[in-house]
Enzyme design. Structure first.
Site, PDB file in Angstrom:
ATOM      1  N   SER A  13       0.864  -1.182   0.000  1.00 52.28           N
ATOM      2  CA  SER A  13       0.000   0.000   0.000  1.00 52.28           C
ATOM      3  C   SER A  13       0.893   1.221   0.000  1.00 52.28           C
ATOM      4  O   SER A  13       2.090   1.109   0.266  1.00 52.28           O
ATOM      5  CB  SER A  13      -0.886  -0.008   1.251  1.00 52.28           C
ATOM      6  N   ARG A  65      -0.445  -3.962  -6.776  1.00 48.75           N
ATOM      7  CA  ARG A  65      -1.676  -4.556  -6.226  1.00 48.75           C
ATOM      8  C   ARG A  65      -2.862  -3.800  -6.793  1.00 48.75           C
ATOM      9  O   ARG A  65      -2.793  -2.578  -6.988  1.00 48.75           O
ATOM     10  CB  ARG A  65      -1.656  -4.435  -4.692  1.00 48.75           C
ATOM     11  N   THR A 116      -6.993   1.524   4.817  1.00 50.05           N
ATOM     12  CA  THR A 116      -6.539   0.733   5.979  1.00 50.05           C
ATOM     13  C   THR A 116      -7.418   1.001   7.189  1.00 50.05           C
ATOM     14  O   THR A 116      -7.817   0.072   7.897  1.00 50.05           O
ATOM     15  CB  THR A 116      -5.062   1.035   6.295  1.00 50.05           C
ATOM     16  N   CYS A 161      -0.574  -6.532 -17.122  1.00 49.54           N
ATOM     17  CA  CYS A 161       0.063  -7.300 -16.042  1.00 49.54           C
ATOM     18  C   CYS A 161       1.361  -6.602 -15.632  1.00 49.54           C
ATOM     19  O   CYS A 161       2.216  -6.345 -16.479  1.00 49.54           O
ATOM     20  CB  CYS A 161       0.373  -8.722 -16.493  1.00 49.54           C
ATOM     21  N   CYS A 166       4.127 -14.100 -10.983  1.00 47.75           N
ATOM     22  CA  CYS A 166       2.918 -13.419 -10.496  1.00 47.75           C
ATOM     23  C   CYS A 166       3.140 -12.784  -9.121  1.00 47.75           C
ATOM     24  O   CYS A 166       3.673 -13.424  -8.215  1.00 47.75           O
ATOM     25  CB  CYS A 166       1.776 -14.445 -10.428  1.00 47.75           C
ATOM     26  N   CYS A 181      -1.472  -9.527  -7.820  1.00 43.88           N
ATOM     27  CA  CYS A 181      -2.142  -8.215  -7.796  1.00 43.88           C
ATOM     28  C   CYS A 181      -3.611  -8.316  -8.191  1.00 43.88           C
ATOM     29  O   CYS A 181      -4.395  -7.437  -7.878  1.00 43.88           O
ATOM     30  CB  CYS A 181      -1.409  -7.225  -8.692  1.00 43.88           C
ATOM     31  N   CYS A 193      -5.227  -9.103 -13.755  1.00 47.64           N
ATOM     32  CA  CYS A 193      -5.640  -9.895 -14.931  1.00 47.64           C
ATOM     33  C   CYS A 193      -7.070 -10.404 -14.775  1.00 47.64           C
ATOM     34  O   CYS A 193      -7.864 -10.381 -15.716  1.00 47.64           O
ATOM     35  CB  CYS A 193      -4.676 -11.051 -15.160  1.00 47.64           C
TER      36      CYS A 193
END
Length: 612
Positions: free
Chosen positions: A110, A359, A395, A556, A581, A584, A587
């Site tokens: 984050s 992310r 958050t 991606c 990968c 995140c 896709c």
């Protein structure tokens, strides 16, 4: 003849050894059919595969009062609050939490600028407990960027981007600290165990979850070391998987949780950590920008935060709304280009990049909130989508949702006589409490800011709307604007769009994709079925490549998808580099065919973020 070929190309018509023959035939006969990409049991069931005959499939089962999926801010806050209540009322309560990362915080990414409101409620003594909030915000800068220049925008008190009273944190470190507090209270935490499947009672209510199997080869066959996952049963299961959770997707369908809300809309956030020249370091400074390099109709912006962690560290990143329309756009390359803006480059020049990750984030807000309770379970945190988009903060709302869930659950799970009509407890009080809480007020007030960007003037129209309606009316306008719809439906065909020419990375400020992915520490056991599954292996080439020029190569942020020439030299095939990968979920969200289904890989696979 052709009928035999078409029969072989259709697995639905086959069973047993014929199916095994069909797979082998397809693998060896690439001239007639595309080579097989997907071998995961969620697409090709094991009960129809002769290689699995006689393999022991019994699962060990364990019981808890509450099971929590996901060790992020929401899941850990729920676990902590449950144990605090049990301690106050001297009740026995078993709380188990499973987390797919190898350690708590290793998949957390984050910005992050933390509003401490929920933390103050959870642990009023967080300073004494050593919470890693080391950098209070001292300065807020907001800019509109043109290609060469910066237009400063005043940060008036009351605007959502005003960060007075907040802290710049490394969220992975904060989450790790929350994990320590949870363990001290007696929460059982199981990192490296991914929840792969939702389990149901006969009456349809949620019974718990099963963790992932390990020891399956890339072709979908069992290895000698195959081990079945275990089952965790509970009176109530909390799903705090983060943005676009793969189990939450199933629950939406199973319980029709999205029937009264809009489809969720998302963005992708890309982030780097840099150690910079000490002379340029301003601990406590928060910088945000909109504008260049994105055009006015592509939602997005940047952040650059100066951390005070004992070395001249900055966290910087770029966010692109996944409702963009040009299939040639690459969020990663827009991010790399942005760092060359004179206003940004002057901070980074002479510095060293030490970390990279990405992310997806929820951007739908109030209009896109699903029903969050159902028999046997509830959704918390970014899974249903409590992020406050104009603040770029989720958050505090995620933590509060976990705490509210715990407070609704506690009296029900500890009651001697659980008065529930289902085998898994149904606790609608959680949703009622959410609607009375500050989360609801906060999300309702900013509900129109993100969809206000869908106008002819795009970014600038949205900013005017925010200034007039939010700053003056505080979100009290009597209407609610709509989003554009599913992000996957927004791409235009490639022939209607202009390709984007991106500059080559210089290796000093901007970098290529693979050297970036290397900094994420991501790793997966290589010999396992790709966890990026395709419902139909033929669709990428026939649809995504043919119509949209293969946009998964560009959206991606980890180089998982690439189109490579067929061995025969004619045509292309999709290659999935699943080991790259970073989890995140972009896709799964943006694929225009909605053919990609992200499922969990073997336990502990994925990025190894250190305080992202």
């Amino acid at each position: 003849g052709p009928h035999f070929i078409s029969f072989l190309a259709s697995p639905s018509a086959l069973t047993g050894s014929a199916l095994f023959f069909h797979y082998t035939w397809r693998r060896n006969c690439s001239s007639a059919v595309m080579p097989r990409i997907t071998s995961h049991y969620t697409i090709f069931p094991r009960d129809k595969d002769p290689r699995w005959e006689g393999v022991e499939m019994e699962r060990f089962a364990d019981e808890a009062d509450v099971v929590i999926v996901g060790g992020g801010p929401a899941g850990l806050s729920a676990a902590i609050r449950l144990k605090q209540l049990a301690k106050e009322q001297e009740k026995e309560l078993r709380v188990c939490l499973v987390e797919k990362a190898s350690q708590i915080g290793a998949h957390t990414l984050s910005g992050a600028c933390l509003e401490p409101s929920a933390l103050n409620e959870l642990f009023p003594d967080w300073k004494e407990r050593g919470a890693p909030l080391n950098t209070p915000v001292t300065e807020d800068l907001f800019s509109i960027l043109t290609e060469k220049y910066r237009i400063p925008v005043p940060m008036l008190p009351g605007l959502p981007m005003n960060n007075h009273g907040n802290y710049i944190v490394r969220l992975g470190h904060f989450v790790h600290w929350l994990g320590e507090q949870a363990e001290e209270l007696g929460v059982e935490i199981y990192p490296g165990y991914a929840a792969a499947e939702v389990l149901f009672h006969e009456d349809g209510s949620v019974k718990g979850i099963a963790t992932n199997d390990v020891g399956i080869a890339k072709d979908g066959s069992p290895k000698d070391v195959f081990e079945r996952g275990m089952e965790l049963h509970a009176k109530v299961t909390l799903f705090g998987e983060g943005c676009h959770g793969h189990l939450a997707k199933q629950l939406y369908r199973q319980f029709n949780l999205r029937e009264n809300c809009e489809p969720q809309t998302y963005a992708i956030g890309l982030k780097e950590l840099w150690v910079i020249d000490e002379k340029k370091w301003r601990p406590g400074r928060v910088e945000h920008s909109v504008g260049w390099p994105l055009n006015r109709n592509t939602y997005g912006g940047s952040f650059l935060y100066h951390l005070n962690e004992g070395e001249p560290l900055v966290a910087l990143g770029f966010v692109v709304g996944l409702d963009y329309t040009n299939p040639y756009l690459s969020p990663f390359r827009e991010f790399q280009r942005w760092k060359h803006h004179p206003f940004v480059a002057k901070t980074l020049e002479g510095g060293d990049r030490i970390a990279y990750g990405a992310r997806a984030l929820n951007e739908g807000g109030y209009q896109c909130l699903p029903k969050v309770t159902f028999p046997g379970g509830m959704l918390i945190g970014c899974s249903p989508g409590f992020m406050n988009v104009p603040k770029i903060k989720g958050t505090h709302t995620a933590m509060k949702s976990g705490m509210l869930a715990a407070e609704a659950i506690f009296p029900k799970v500890t009651a001697e006589d659980p008065a529930s009509e289902t085998a898994g407890l149904h606790i609608p009080e959680y949703e009622d409490n959410l609607k009375k809480s500050w989360i609801w007020k906060e999300l309702y007030a900013v509900r129109n800011i993100r969809p206000s960007f869908h106008n002819y003037f795009g970014l600038y129209g949205g900013m005017v709307y925010t200034g007039v309606f939010y700053w003056i009316l505080r979100g009290k306008e009597p209407w609610t604007l709509k989003h554009a719809g599913l992000d996957s439906a927004q791409l235009k065909p490639a022939k209607e769009c202009t390709p984007i020419e991106y500059p080559k990375p210089d290796g000093k400020l901007s970098f290529d994709l693979l050297s970036s992915v290397a900094l994420s520490g991501t790793n997966h056991e290589g010999d396992q079925p790709p966890h990026l599954t395709l419902k139909d292996d033929s669709i990428p080439v026939a649809n995504n490549l043919a119509i949209y020029d293969g946009p998964e190569q560009r959206f991606c942020p980890a180089g998982v998808y690439e189109y490579v020439p067929l061995e025969t030299g004619e045509g292309m095939r999709l290659q999935i580099n699943a080991q790259n990968c970073v989890h995140c979920k972009t896709c799964d969200i943006k694929d225009p065919s909605q053919n990609i289904n992200w499922v969990v890989p073997e336990g502990s696979g994925g990025p190894a973020y250190n305080g992202l």
